[in-house]
Design a protein around this motif. Sequence first.
Motif, PDB file in Angstrom:
ATOM      1  N   SER A 110      -8.604  -7.649  -2.324  1.00 28.93           N
ATOM      2  CA  SER A 110      -7.615  -8.204  -1.395  1.00 28.93           C
ATOM      3  C   SER A 110      -7.184  -9.605  -1.823  1.00 28.93           C
ATOM      4  N   GLN A 130     -11.249  -7.218   5.321  1.00 26.93           N
ATOM      5  CA  GLN A 130     -10.220  -7.788   4.449  1.00 26.93           C
ATOM      6  C   GLN A 130      -9.560  -6.712   3.590  1.00 26.93           C
ATOM      7  N   TYR A 161      -5.650  -5.620   3.720  1.00 29.79           N
ATOM      8  CA  TYR A 161      -4.885  -5.528   2.463  1.00 29.79           C
ATOM      9  C   TYR A 161      -4.172  -4.179   2.376  1.00 29.79           C
ATOM     10  N   GLY A 208      -6.116   1.082   0.364  1.00 32.93           N
ATOM     11  CA  GLY A 208      -5.990  -0.165  -0.379  1.00 32.93           C
ATOM     12  C   GLY A 208      -6.554  -0.032  -1.790  1.00 32.93           C
TER      13      GLY A 208
END
Length: 547
Positions: free
Chosen positions: A292, A343, A347, A362
């Motif tokens: 991320s 996180q 992302y 992601g």
Amino acid sequence: MEQPRISRRGFVVAGLSLPILAGLQTNAFGDAAADGSARPATSVAAPPTVLPAVQRFDAGTVAKEIVPATRIVLHPDSAASLRSAAEVLAEELVAEGHLSRAPQVVLSRDTKPHDIVLKLGAVDQVDNPEAYSIVTDQTVTVTAPTAAGVFWGTRTLVQVLRSGMPVGRIVDWPTLSERSLMLDIGRKYFTPDWIKALIREMSFLKLNTLQLHISEGLGFRVACETHPEIVSEEHLTKTEVREILAFAKKCHVRVNADVDTPGHMDHILSFHPECQLVLANGTRQHGALDFSKPDARRLVHEIVGEMCDLFDGPVFHLGGDEFFPAPWQGTGPDVISDSTAPQLLQYARDMTGNPSATAHDGYEFYMNELADLVRSKGKTARMFNDDVYPGEGVNRVDPQTQVDVWIRWNPTKPNAGQYVAAGHEVINSNGDYLYFILTSNGLGTGPYKNPKGIYERWTPRTFMGAAGSAGDYHLPEYQPVFGAHLSVWCDSPQSMGQDEVARLLQEWLQVFSQQTWGSPKPVATLDEFRVKVAERVGTAPVIHIWD
């Protein structure tokens, strides 16, 4: 019942496997005929004993010996692409004891009795760039549509000459486009000369691809100018890499590289702890990249881009394995998931614009971005299959990316056929058969993770059905297999030296060569194979022209 704890680098370890060719006199990968000497060139009217076995043999009545007047003749139109093969063969005829001095290599449209002719041309009724034919009449003529095919024909000729001269006609071709070995140099340093000897042996067996796994949790083994801090003390310089690539080109072996990401990055991330993934509970995942973060992605892009520029193979492997937990690792607070790595979840939603996206989406976005970089360098991207789930989530792995199928944790996971149906080319690296693993107890093995399992049970269509040798999955005939590879994993790099690796690996290479070429097996069992084939074929000649 609790599932066994299995990981790619060492699953179902149960003792040692010591495949040693009976009577084989070798130093590292060997240095000539199986008994250490050349055999007289008598005629061979039966199918020749070679590795891999040939697809077709038509017996004839004319036999041609190698005599002092023998020349190697190249058609002028083919000379530029075939001269290297001719020079190698000329030296081998001396090294094998057939001639006292190297034969002339001449450019001519005219031939004489006892000549060996190498030429480019079509092979009757075979549409395969690596196909070749060997015809014995007034000359011995090797014909193929490509220089690689001609070179494979000369490998067969060298092997045939160890027991006699070819009589009649050989027509031969592989069924797989890629027949490969993956070597884990990230964990264990192998010298350039050792790698060259491996390439020489691979080419003798018509294995056409070497994948160097240059980055692992224990090291990064190639000089890197963009990030010199990550380079291990023992490593290949760029000059050494280029020398290996030039040597491999002579052998018609492609050399691909791989940088494993976003997992197995312990070594790289030890120099960049700011790029390590930290879970919600504060647990630091030392080998996992926090993709991320822009700086983390930039780090990997710079390393991968530089290695793509250095290595000239057509494929670059991006790893992608063992980032998310395997089934036996559960879903607790110390493993990567949507809840433990918020996180990565954010992302995924930012990149896809979809509020339903997951951390896995992601991951796919990250791998696709890297694959785009690889393709911008003119190469094909490849990744392991662990976390490739066709049809699931809001994102998908780009179907242009090849899928390296080593694992299927259980029958609820996608099988190789589903990857093909989703548009991916697949490579079979079945971890229940094709994993040569250096463990703290020596060479790891399982019921079929050995030469006997490979030769007697495995085929390029035998993918893992369930981990731990719990079942096979046979890819239907109507679905294509691009290639297959053996994997040498150095989990415990100090458990054996490189010469010991070479000695034990020899038989694995031989049986794998036979199975991936796809010709009819010469004998049914490994015991027969050792006596009737491997002992007679021997190992690759060592000649000064290779240096």
